[in-house]
Design an enzyme around this catalytic site. Structure first.
Site, PDB file in Angstrom:
ATOM      1  N   ARG A   3      12.963   3.333   0.058  1.00 13.15           N
ATOM      2  CA  ARG A   3      11.881   2.993  -1.215  1.00 13.15           C
ATOM      3  C   ARG A   3      11.346   3.413  -2.539  1.00 13.15           C
ATOM      4  NH1 ARG A   3       8.081   7.352   1.372  1.00 13.15           N
ATOM      5  NH2 ARG A   3       6.516   6.090   0.441  1.00 13.15           N
TER       6      ARG A   3
ATOM      7  N   HIS B   3       4.996  -8.769  -3.996  1.00  6.14           N
ATOM      8  CA  HIS B   3       3.156  -8.983  -4.252  1.00  6.14           C
ATOM      9  C   HIS B   3       2.582  -9.890  -4.138  1.00  6.14           C
ATOM     10  CE1 HIS B   3       1.650  -5.004  -3.195  1.00  6.14           C
ATOM     11  NE2 HIS B   3       2.773  -4.411  -3.663  1.00  6.14           N
TER      12      HIS B   3
ATOM     13  N   GLY C  21       0.632  -1.523   0.113  1.00 10.46           N
ATOM     14  CA  GLY C  21       0.132  -0.270   0.113  1.00 10.46           C
ATOM     15  C   GLY C  21       0.723   0.951   0.196  1.00 10.46           C
ATOM     16  N   GLU C  22       1.093   2.231   0.962  1.00 12.87           N
ATOM     17  CA  GLU C  22       1.470   3.461   1.154  1.00 12.87           C
ATOM     18  C   GLU C  22       2.147   3.389   2.735  1.00 12.87           C
ATOM     19  OE1 GLU C  22       2.061   4.827  -1.826  1.00 12.87           O
ATOM     20  OE2 GLU C  22       3.193   6.207  -0.486  1.00 12.87           O
ATOM     21  N   SER C  23       3.468   3.013   2.308  1.00 15.06           N
ATOM     22  CA  SER C  23       4.338   3.305   3.816  1.00 15.06           C
ATOM     23  C   SER C  23       3.731   4.206   4.478  1.00 15.06           C
ATOM     24  CB  SER C  23       5.293   2.683   4.033  1.00 15.06           C
ATOM     25  OG  SER C  23       6.133   3.211   2.947  1.00 15.06           O
TER      26      SER C  23
ATOM     27  N   GLU D 282       0.617 -11.822  -2.848  1.00 17.72           N
ATOM     28  CA  GLU D 282      -0.916 -12.145  -2.608  1.00 17.72           C
ATOM     29  C   GLU D 282      -1.370 -11.801  -4.648  1.00 17.72           C
ATOM     30  OE1 GLU D 282       0.669  -9.828  -1.662  1.00 17.72           O
ATOM     31  OE2 GLU D 282      -0.558  -7.690  -2.168  1.00 17.72           O
TER      32      GLU D 282
ATOM     33  N   ILE E  36       5.433  -3.685  -7.563  1.00 19.20           N
ATOM     34  CA  ILE E  36       4.468  -2.308  -8.199  1.00 19.20           C
ATOM     35  C   ILE E  36       5.336  -1.205  -6.841  1.00 19.20           C
ATOM     36  CG2 ILE E  36       2.561  -1.170  -7.646  1.00 19.20           C
ATOM     37  CD1 ILE E  36       0.922  -4.549  -8.014  1.00 19.20           C
ATOM     38  N   ARG E  37       5.612  -0.008  -7.928  1.00 14.40           N
ATOM     39  CA  ARG E  37       6.534   0.887  -7.452  1.00 14.40           C
ATOM     40  C   ARG E  37       7.444   0.773  -5.919  1.00 14.40           C
ATOM     41  NH1 ARG E  37       1.648   2.286  -7.202  1.00 14.40           N
ATOM     42  NH2 ARG E  37       1.165   3.172  -4.981  1.00 14.40           N
TER      43      ARG E  37
ATOM     44  N   CYS F 183       6.064  -5.093   0.998  1.00  7.27           N
ATOM     45  CA  CYS F 183       6.413  -3.989  -0.293  1.00  7.27           C
ATOM     46  C   CYS F 183       5.985  -3.101   0.705  1.00  7.27           C
ATOM     47  CB  CYS F 183       5.365  -3.650  -1.356  1.00  7.27           C
ATOM     48  SG  CYS F 183       5.276  -2.680  -2.882  1.00  7.27           S
TER      49      CYS F 183
HETATM   50  N1  GLN Z   1       5.742   2.929  -2.955  1.00  5.03           N
HETATM   51  C1  GLN Z   1       5.057   2.768  -2.197  1.00  5.03           C
HETATM   52  C2  GLN Z   1       6.072   2.770  -0.567  1.00  5.03           C
HETATM   53  O1  GLN Z   1       6.776   3.317  -0.211  1.00  5.03           O
HETATM   54  C3  GLN Z   1       5.362   1.422  -1.556  1.00  5.03           C
HETATM   55  C4  GLN Z   1       4.063   0.321  -2.956  1.00  5.03           C
HETATM   56  C5  GLN Z   1       3.201  -0.474  -2.623  1.00  5.03           C
HETATM   57  O2  GLN Z   1       3.584  -1.323  -1.724  1.00  5.03           O
HETATM   58  N2  GLN Z   1       3.249  -1.328  -3.698  1.00  5.03           N
HETATM   59  O3  GLN Z   1       5.057   3.001   0.596  1.00  5.03           O
END
Ligand code: GLN
Length: 190
Positions: free
Chosen positions: A108, A174, A46-48, A176, A137-138, A78
């Site tokens: 990151r 990921h 997600g977004e840390s 999952e 993913i990112r 992630c």
């Molecule tokens: N770029 C996100 C972060 O820095 C991580 C991306 C993800 O969990 N798919 O938190």
């Protein structure tokens, strides 16, 4: 066994589906009291920064840390991996809450904008011969591992993307989002 899935933000539903397919019961964790019901915990992607802030707001940060330090297995995928890391090399916001449970340094968004997301057949010797379909993913990468940390997977250029330290597991990608449940099964055995 009951597996907790931190459900504040991000890809928690996909972990839940994977575990249900393995016949494992799960609890979506949003409240400190729910930590009492679980034997292990997954922190999803997600977004840390968002997950870190919500951990603090929901007063989960300290109790979760305490459970983990007392031996509860925790797997971060992630963004979850970033939250598990003791250090964050890049893109750490001032005062960003994190768990800092694993002796690794996470970077990151290590793959830049042009490689926002990609899938890679990844060699993971611990899971056997068959490469793992790793979805990035990112994604972050691991820049440093401490002496007690076992590297589970590296990309061909040597970037570390999966590691384990005792009862802690970190993957930059990921599992999952695939049909391959080997990482989930590995986590259930920790
Ligand atoms: N770029 C996100 C972060 O820095 C991580 C991306 C993800 O969990 N798919 O938190």
């Amino acid at each position: 066994m009951n597996v907790g899935i931190l459900a504040l933000q991000g890809a928690f539903a996909e972990h839940e589906t994977m575990l249900h397919n393995l016949g494992v019961t799960t609890t979506q964790v949003r409240l400190p009291a729910q930590l009492e019901q679980i034997d292990r915990l997954i922190i999803p992607g997600g977004e840390s920064t968002a997950i870190g802030k919500l951990l603090e707001t929901y007063q989960l940060l300290e109790p979760l840390k305490a459970r983990a330090q007392a031996g509860m297995p925790v797997w971060g995928t992630c963004a979850g991996m970033i939250l598990l890391a003791r250090e964050i090399t890049e893109g750490r916001r001032e005062g960003q809450p994190a768990l800092g449970l694993m002796d690794i340094t996470a970077r990151r968004n290590a793959f830049g904008r042009q490689l926002d997301s990609f899938e890679q057949a990844l060699s993971v010797p611990m899971l056997g011969e068959e490469p793992f379909p790793a979805v990035f993913i990112r994604a972050p990468q691991i820049d440093r591992v401490g002496p007690d940390v076992e590297i589970l997977a590296e990309l061909e250029d040597g970037r570390i993307v999966a590691a384990r330290q005792g009862h802690f597991l970190a993957t930059a990608f990921h599992p999952e989002l695939t049909r391959d449940d080997r990482f989930h099964r590995l986590f259930l055995e920790l």
